[in-house]
Motif scaffolding. Structure first.
Motif, PDB file in Angstrom:
ATOM      1  N   THR A  59       1.402   3.433   6.200  1.00 17.67           N
ATOM      2  CA  THR A  59       0.285   3.176   5.289  1.00 17.67           C
ATOM      3  C   THR A  59       0.719   2.569   3.958  1.00 17.67           C
ATOM      4  N   PRO A  60       1.684   3.156   3.229  1.00 14.72           N
ATOM      5  CA  PRO A  60       2.083   2.520   1.959  1.00 14.72           C
ATOM      6  C   PRO A  60       2.709   1.143   2.146  1.00 14.72           C
ATOM      7  N   ILE A  61       3.400   0.921   3.280  1.00 13.81           N
ATOM      8  CA  ILE A  61       3.988  -0.392   3.532  1.00 13.81           C
ATOM      9  C   ILE A  61       2.891  -1.431   3.729  1.00 13.81           C
ATOM     10  N   LEU A  97       3.658  11.222  11.292  1.00  7.70           N
ATOM     11  CA  LEU A  97       4.775  10.660  10.541  1.00  7.70           C
ATOM     12  C   LEU A  97       4.736   9.132  10.551  1.00  7.70           C
ATOM     13  N   ALA A  98       4.432   8.550  11.711  1.00  7.10           N
ATOM     14  CA  ALA A  98       4.402   7.089  11.798  1.00  7.10           C
ATOM     15  C   ALA A  98       3.326   6.497  10.891  1.00  7.10           C
ATOM     16  N   SER A  99       2.130   7.043  10.954  1.00 12.70           N
ATOM     17  CA  SER A  99       1.047   6.510  10.118  1.00 12.70           C
ATOM     18  C   SER A  99       1.288   6.803   8.645  1.00 12.70           C
ATOM     19  N   LEU A 100       1.880   7.953   8.332  1.00 10.81           N
ATOM     20  CA  LEU A 100       2.168   8.298   6.942  1.00 10.81           C
ATOM     21  C   LEU A 100       3.185   7.343   6.339  1.00 10.81           C
ATOM     22  N   CYS A 155      -3.800  -7.339   7.130  1.00  8.30           N
ATOM     23  CA  CYS A 155      -3.023  -6.182   6.670  1.00  8.30           C
ATOM     24  C   CYS A 155      -3.939  -5.072   6.169  1.00  8.30           C
ATOM     25  N   LEU A 156      -5.045  -5.437   5.524  1.00  4.86           N
ATOM     26  CA  LEU A 156      -6.000  -4.439   5.044  1.00  4.86           C
ATOM     27  C   LEU A 156      -6.612  -3.672   6.209  1.00  4.86           C
ATOM     28  N   LEU A 157      -6.970  -4.385   7.274  1.00  3.51           N
ATOM     29  CA  LEU A 157      -7.542  -3.724   8.447  1.00  3.51           C
ATOM     30  C   LEU A 157      -6.531  -2.768   9.078  1.00  3.51           C
ATOM     31  N   VAL A 203      -6.752   1.440   9.515  1.00  2.00           N
ATOM     32  CA  VAL A 203      -6.484   2.191  10.756  1.00  2.00           C
ATOM     33  C   VAL A 203      -5.389   3.233  10.521  1.00  2.00           C
ATOM     34  N   SER A 204      -4.324   2.841   9.848  1.00  2.00           N
ATOM     35  CA  SER A 204      -3.221   3.759   9.593  1.00  2.00           C
ATOM     36  C   SER A 204      -3.651   4.909   8.682  1.00  2.00           C
TER      37      SER A 204
END
Length: 435
Positions: free
Chosen positions: A139-141, A133-136, A330-332, A336-337
């Motif tokens: 990622t868009p942010i 849930l955290a990575s989901l 931010c891309l890196l 990861v996310s």
């Protein structure tokens, strides 16, 4: 000023949304004839369209939108144009009174919803849900932050995400060539879901897309019934599914713009996501999650790489020296996310099945609301609170053990299974009578 920004249109035309491009050209055309009504209406539409697709609009397109918006405000709302923008930003960022109580309440509901997973399945599945849930949600942010910082190349960003996932999974487990072929249909469905979902944003608002996306668990449920993979329907499952879908729809806040073509694209995206989860669950029965994740991302990378090279290749090379360092940071972080999302999604499907995985994925709406309240000081409406409670209650109801509860009753069973059970009961009765 708008014409100065428009001089860059030929270079950025391929990443502009179609409707936004038409609106820009329309505004530049009517500006010369001083058609103020058309100028005002087009500026309003352009502001809405630009806000809905921030990740796809370049700096120059945003500059055009700002110039037109300022012209419209000076013409129709002179008082607003004279306000201090710094003061407006300060007022918007002021904390909402009691917002930390709202944060605590949302965290409590989120943990309460996931607590049955901890009790029934154990700590590892619970940790999988939390990190998924955290990575989901992040990622868009992070992707939005990358594009806002000047690296507005969505296809290239997706290529980096797939490449990062392939490298991470290959480091932990060597890819097996025999697993490559079964992953091709899943990668095709995944690419199709991305294509339809992203294209739908050109015709519908992000709010409408989020509302339709909340119905993915229902689509998974219906597909399982249609494909004969669900043997029976329990009253508990049906009620929990309705609570989750309704709660997620209520959690979405914003303007809704209906468009029939956008609706069809969103329904197709939901069907592709649901079919991917179902097929993925079947393939995972004979393949480790890391192997499936690697080959899915490998085939997706093979599909996206030529598209990104043709559409964005030269512009990525030309803009590298102008992109700030924070964009690459931010891309890196987004790589990861996204890698965590791709890997944990396979584990979630294997642990919980397609329906529960899609329901857990839907809960990222609650986490996004939490991030907005905690860091952006957004106001949570009463309807969003109700939606959060309904979603949490639906997840608790679905995972809770209610063997002696009336909601555990079966309201439908597959006819062939019902006939087989009746035949088995008759044979047992005849055997007992003969004995």
């Amino acid at each position: 000023e708008a014409c100065r920004h428009a001089s860059e249109l030929p270079r950025i035309m391929h990443i502009l949304p179609q409707k936004a491009l038409l609106l820009i050209l329309h505004v530049l055309t009517v500006h010369a004839s001083a058609s103020t009504c058309s100028l005002h209406s087009a500026a309003s539409l352009l502001q809405v369209r630009e806000a809905q697709s921030v990740s796809s609009v370049s700096k120059h397109a945003a500059g055009i939108a700002d110039a037109i918006a300022r012209a419209a405000r000076q013409k129709f709302r002179p008082a607003l144009a004279q306000e201090d923008p710094v003061k407006e930003e300060t007022e918007e960022l002021e904390p909402v009174p009691g917002h930390w109580y709202a944060v605590a309440g949302i965290i409590f509901l989120l943990l309460a919803a996931l607590s049955p997973v901890l009790v029934v399945d154990g700590f590892l599945p619970f940790a999988t849900c939390v990190f998924y849930l955290a990575s989901l949600s992040l990622t868009p942010i992070l992707v939005k932050a990358v594009t806002n910082e000047g690296f507005a190349f969505p296809a290239t960003i997706a290529v980096f995400h797939m490449l990062g996932t392939c490298i991470a999974t290959a480091l932990f487990q060597k890819p097996v060539l025999s697993h490559a072929i079964p992953a091709i249909p899943l990668a095709a469905v995944y690419c199709l879901s991305l294509l339809t979902s992203n294209t739908s944003l050109l015709y519908s608002t992000a709010t409408f897309a989020a509302m339709l996306g909340s119905s993915t668990p229902a689509v998974v449920f219906l597909l399982e019934l249609a494909l004969g993979r669900r043997k029976e329907i329990e009253l508990k499952t049906l009620l929990a599914l309705n609570l989750v879908v309704l709660g997620c729809v209520l959690c979405v806040n914003g303007d809704v713009q209906f468009d029939m073509y956008g609706l069809l694209l969103l329904l197709a995206a939901n069907a592709c996501r649901a079919m991917k989860s179902i097929w993925q669950y079947d393939v995972l029965a004979n393949m480790p999650p890391q192997q499936l994740t690697f080959w899915m991302c490998f085939w997706t990378l093979a599909t996206l790489l030529p598209v990104a090279a043709m559409q964005e290749g030269l512009q990525v090379v030309r803009s590298i020296d102008r992109v700030p360092v924070v964009a690459f940071q931010c891309l890196l972080m987004s790589v990861v996310s996204a890698t965590m999302v791709n890997i944990l999604q396979s584990y979630a499907v294997k642990l919980f099945g397609p329906l529960m995985q899609s329901i857990v994925g839907n809960m990222n709406i609650i986490l996004v609301t939490l991030i907005g309240v905690a860091f952006l000081h957004e106001h949570v409406t009463d309807i969003q609170y109700v939606g959060t409670v309904l979603t949490s209650g639906g997840v608790v109801l679905l995972k809770a053990k209610l063997d002696s509860f009336p909601l555990q009753a079966t309201i439908w069973k597959r006819p062939d299974l019902e006939a087989a059970e009746e035949t088995a009961e008759d044979e047992t009765a005849e055997y007992a009578k003969a004995s």
